[in-house]
Structure formats: C-alpha cells, structure tokens
Design an enzyme around this catalytic site. Structure first.
Site, PDB file in Angstrom:
ATOM      1  N   ASN A  11       0.889  -1.176   0.000  1.00  0.00           N
ATOM      2  CA  ASN A  11       0.000   0.000   0.000  1.00  0.00           C
ATOM      3  C   ASN A  11       0.915   1.210   0.000  1.00  0.00           C
ATOM      4  OD1 ASN A  11      -2.440   1.210   2.431  1.00  0.00           O
ATOM      5  ND2 ASN A  11      -2.400   1.543   0.227  1.00  0.00           N
ATOM      6  N   CYS A  72      -5.001   6.004   8.431  1.00  0.00           N
ATOM      7  CA  CYS A  72      -4.405   5.097   7.431  1.00  0.00           C
ATOM      8  C   CYS A  72      -3.451   4.173   8.176  1.00  0.00           C
ATOM      9  CB  CYS A  72      -3.659   5.898   6.359  1.00  0.00           C
ATOM     10  SG  CYS A  72      -2.921   4.847   5.083  1.00  0.00           S
ATOM     11  N   GLY A  73      -3.802   2.895   8.246  1.00  0.00           N
ATOM     12  CA  GLY A  73      -3.014   1.960   9.060  1.00  0.00           C
ATOM     13  C   GLY A  73      -1.647   1.688   8.470  1.00  0.00           C
ATOM     14  N   HIS A 163     -15.656   1.426   7.147  1.00  0.00           N
ATOM     15  CA  HIS A 163     -15.397   0.139   6.475  1.00  0.00           C
ATOM     16  C   HIS A 163     -16.677  -0.689   6.417  1.00  0.00           C
ATOM     17  CE1 HIS A 163     -11.018   0.547   6.306  1.00  0.00           C
ATOM     18  NE2 HIS A 163     -11.171   1.248   7.409  1.00  0.00           N
ATOM     19  N   ASN A 194     -14.809   2.376   2.638  1.00  0.00           N
ATOM     20  CA  ASN A 194     -13.890   1.339   2.169  1.00  0.00           C
ATOM     21  C   ASN A 194     -14.640   0.016   2.205  1.00  0.00           C
ATOM     22  OD1 ASN A 194     -11.222   2.989   2.219  1.00  0.00           O
ATOM     23  ND2 ASN A 194     -12.118   3.349   4.242  1.00  0.00           N
ATOM     24  N   GLU A 212     -10.738   0.503  -1.838  1.00  0.00           N
ATOM     25  CA  GLU A 212     -10.610   1.618  -0.912  1.00  0.00           C
ATOM     26  C   GLU A 212     -11.367   2.859  -1.369  1.00  0.00           C
ATOM     27  OE1 GLU A 212      -7.144   2.959   0.951  1.00  0.00           O
ATOM     28  OE2 GLU A 212      -6.211   0.966   1.108  1.00  0.00           O
ATOM     29  N   CYS A 221      -4.813  -2.851   3.064  1.00  0.00           N
ATOM     30  CA  CYS A 221      -5.517  -1.762   3.768  1.00  0.00           C
ATOM     31  C   CYS A 221      -5.433  -2.072   5.259  1.00  0.00           C
ATOM     32  CB  CYS A 221      -6.968  -1.689   3.308  1.00  0.00           C
ATOM     33  SG  CYS A 221      -7.912  -0.377   4.120  1.00  0.00           S
ATOM     34  N   GLY A 222      -4.686  -1.252   5.985  1.00  0.00           N
ATOM     35  CA  GLY A 222      -4.443  -1.537   7.404  1.00  0.00           C
ATOM     36  C   GLY A 222      -5.670  -1.323   8.278  1.00  0.00           C
ATOM     37  N   GLY A 224      -8.571  -1.369   7.201  1.00  0.00           N
ATOM     38  CA  GLY A 224      -9.520  -2.391   6.745  1.00  0.00           C
ATOM     39  C   GLY A 224      -9.283  -3.717   7.445  1.00  0.00           C
TER      40      GLY A 224
HETATM   41  N1  LIG Z   1      -8.858   4.895   1.658  1.00  0.00           N
HETATM   42  C1  LIG Z   1      -8.953   5.068   3.109  1.00  0.00           C
HETATM   43  C2  LIG Z   1      -7.663   5.689   3.661  1.00  0.00           C
HETATM   44  C3  LIG Z   1      -6.465   4.742   3.559  1.00  0.00           C
HETATM   45  C4  LIG Z   1      -6.659   3.514   4.387  1.00  0.00           C
HETATM   46  C5  LIG Z   1      -5.736   2.349   4.095  1.00  0.00           C
HETATM   47  N2  LIG Z   1      -4.787   2.532   3.036  1.00  0.00           N
HETATM   48  C6  LIG Z   1      -5.059   1.882   5.359  1.00  0.00           C
HETATM   49  O1  LIG Z   1      -3.934   1.341   5.304  1.00  0.00           O
HETATM   50  O2  LIG Z   1      -5.705   1.991   6.437  1.00  0.00           O
HETATM   51  C7  LIG Z   1     -10.143   5.988   3.446  1.00  0.00           C
HETATM   52  O3  LIG Z   1     -10.462   6.854   2.652  1.00  0.00           O
HETATM   53  O4  LIG Z   1     -10.701   5.813   4.535  1.00  0.00           O
END
Ligand SMILES: N[C@H](CCC[C@H](N)C(=O)O)C(=O)O
Length: 278
Positions: A11, A72-73, A163, A194, A212, A221-222, A224
């Site tokens: 990611n 963002c994780g 999510h 997401n 996402e 996706c962390g 997620g």
């Molecule tokens: N697209 C996500 C943000 C990035 C989350 C994802 N890349 C992670 O690692 O948590 C949102 O708009 O909520």
C-alpha cells in the site's frame, strides 16, 4: 519539493517531510497529481508528515482522488519509520496523531532501520451514526445489503474511517472491481466507505481484498484489516487474534478484550526519494 516513496504491505504512498520543507498549499491537488501512475509518481495517495504539539508527528493522509482520510493503518507505520530513520525522533516508541487522535507505535528495527511496527489503533467505532451508515444496527452485523442485483451480508466498522466488510466464498474481480465501487459510493454510506471482501481460511486466518474509498483496489488496507478483525468477532467467524493475508503481504491483528483496543502489526519499507517540481 522532495518526497519519499514508501509502502506498507504494498500500500504505497508519497510522503512529504513537512518538518524540513513547507506544507503544500493544496494537498488534495498534489495527491491527485503525484498518485497518477502514468502522469505522476504513482501511488495510492499522499501523506504529509507534520510537526505536532504533544506528539512526535502528525499524519495528514489524502487518497489518490484527493479526498482526506481520518486514518491510514499502513501509512502510519511508514510515518513512524520515516520519523525514526530520518532522525526526527529516534526512539523505539513513538506517538503519531491523525485527525485529532493520538496513536502509540512500537518500532522493530534492524541495523538501525525500522522494519516492522505494532500500532495501538485504539477502539473501534461501532455506532451507525459515527461510522457513518444509515443501515440499522450499532453496528450493522451481517446486515442484508441489496446491491448490483444481489444481496450481500455486510458488517460495518469504523477505525476512524468507514469500512464495510462482507464475507464471500471467493473474492473475485467481479465483486472487488465491479461491486466494490458501487458500495463505496452508495448513499447508505454518507461519507462513502472502504469495502473489504473476505474469505475465511480458518478461525485465525482470512484472505482480504479491499476496494478503498478514494483510491480503488489497493494491495493492502491496514484500517480495513483492523475492521475485518472486529467484524470477525462480531459475526462469530474468527478469533480475536488473526492474520489477514492481503495481496501485498500479511498483517497481524488483535482486538484485545480487556482494553477494547485493536492492535495491528506489519511491515514498513522505504523505496526511494525524489524531487517533484514545485
Ligand atoms: N482509503 C482510506 C484511507 C487509507 C486507508 C488504508 N490505506 C489503510 O492502510 O488503512 C479511506 O479513505 O478511509
């Protein structure tokens, strides 16, 4: 403007050190420009690393479409790596803020460089109003969700960002790339969402594909994966400690019963630095 390309389990984001250079005036436009994989650098979005009162740094995260995200994780693990490896705060435990919340991170280093990070992601947000979703339930758990001519069972969780988790026999392209964007923009998610498509391999292991909000399918996706850990407990499908196998690598998750906090452990890697014309 100098940038650093980093990724957490594939990611990938463009990171800008705003301790040592000015904060970009229009980060949304910059995110759209640098994220473009043909006309820009190529990434899932842009992350600004900024000075913060009472913390080692603040993370400001923007998706590839320029939309801001509360959390963002995979990104926060890379922010911690950057802060440590680039000498901003050289300690094995850091505090990083995002959207007004403070997160505690434990760093694992090898030869002085951060390789893996354990993040205390805090408590999941389970009230529909705060996720937010108009679906019934605090939170909706295996709620029927009609979309694209089919009825899915969805479980909704926020880790600061929304999510929508659904369990499937096979996370096909038709589902992830076809139905994912329809769920992302469905009016039952007032701030979009997401979307996680999950195959349960056993009670401690899932396979995850993610569409996402604001970036499309990512390799990991962390937040997620954290939402999937919580959804697995709420739906009775998986244990409180799981491994999520994502396209870009594995993340380890735990929803601790005593503290109600979710913990995420995973890799953080620096790829290269470059200059972007101001
Ligand atoms: N697209 C996500 C943000 C990035 C989350 C994802 N890349 C992670 O690692 O948590 C949102 O708009 O909520």
């Amino acid at each position: 403007m100098q940038f650093t390309k980093m990724h957490g389990a594939g990611n990938d984001y463009i990171y800008v050190d705003c301790f040592r250079q000015p904060t970009p005036a229009d980060p949304a436009a910059l995110a759209r420009a640098v994220s473009n994989r043909h006309f820009g650098v190529g990434a899932d979005g842009l992350i600004l690393i900024c000075p913060a009162d009472g913390a080692d740094a603040e993370m400001r995260m923007f998706n590839a479409d320029g939309s801001y995200s509360e959390m963002c994780g995979n990104g926060i693990r890379c922010v911690a790596k950057f802060v440590h490896d680039h000498g901003i705060a050289v300690r094995d435990q850091l505090r990083i803020t995002s959207a007004g919340k403070q997160f505690l991170l434990d760093l694992e280093t090898r030869s002085g460089k951060v390789e893996r990070v354990r993040v205390d992601m805090g408590e999941p947000i389970l009230t529909a109003r705060d996720i937010p979703t108009t679906l019934a339930g605090d939170p909706p758990v295996d709620a029927p969700f009609e979309i694209a001519g089919r009825t899915l069972a969805v479980t909704c969780v926020s880790m600061g960002n929304p999510h929508c988790v659904t369990y499937v026999d096979s996370a096909t392209d038709e589902l992830v790339l076809g139905v994912g964007p329809q769920i992302e923009t469905d009016p039952r998610f007032p701030r979009r969402t997401n979307v996680e498509f999950i195959e349960v391999l056993n009670r401690e292991t899932v396979r995850q594909r993610t569409w996402e909000r604001g970036s499309g399918e990512t390799l990991a996706c962390g937040t997620g994966a954290c939402a999937v850990c919580v959804a697995g407990v709420l739906t009775g499908r998986t244990e409180r400690r799981i491994t999520s196998k994502l396209l870009g690598g594995d993340l380890q998750l735990e929803w601790d019963e005593a503290t109600n906090h979710v913990y995420m452990t995973g890799p953080a890697a620096e790829i290269f630095t470059g200059d972007w014309p101001a």
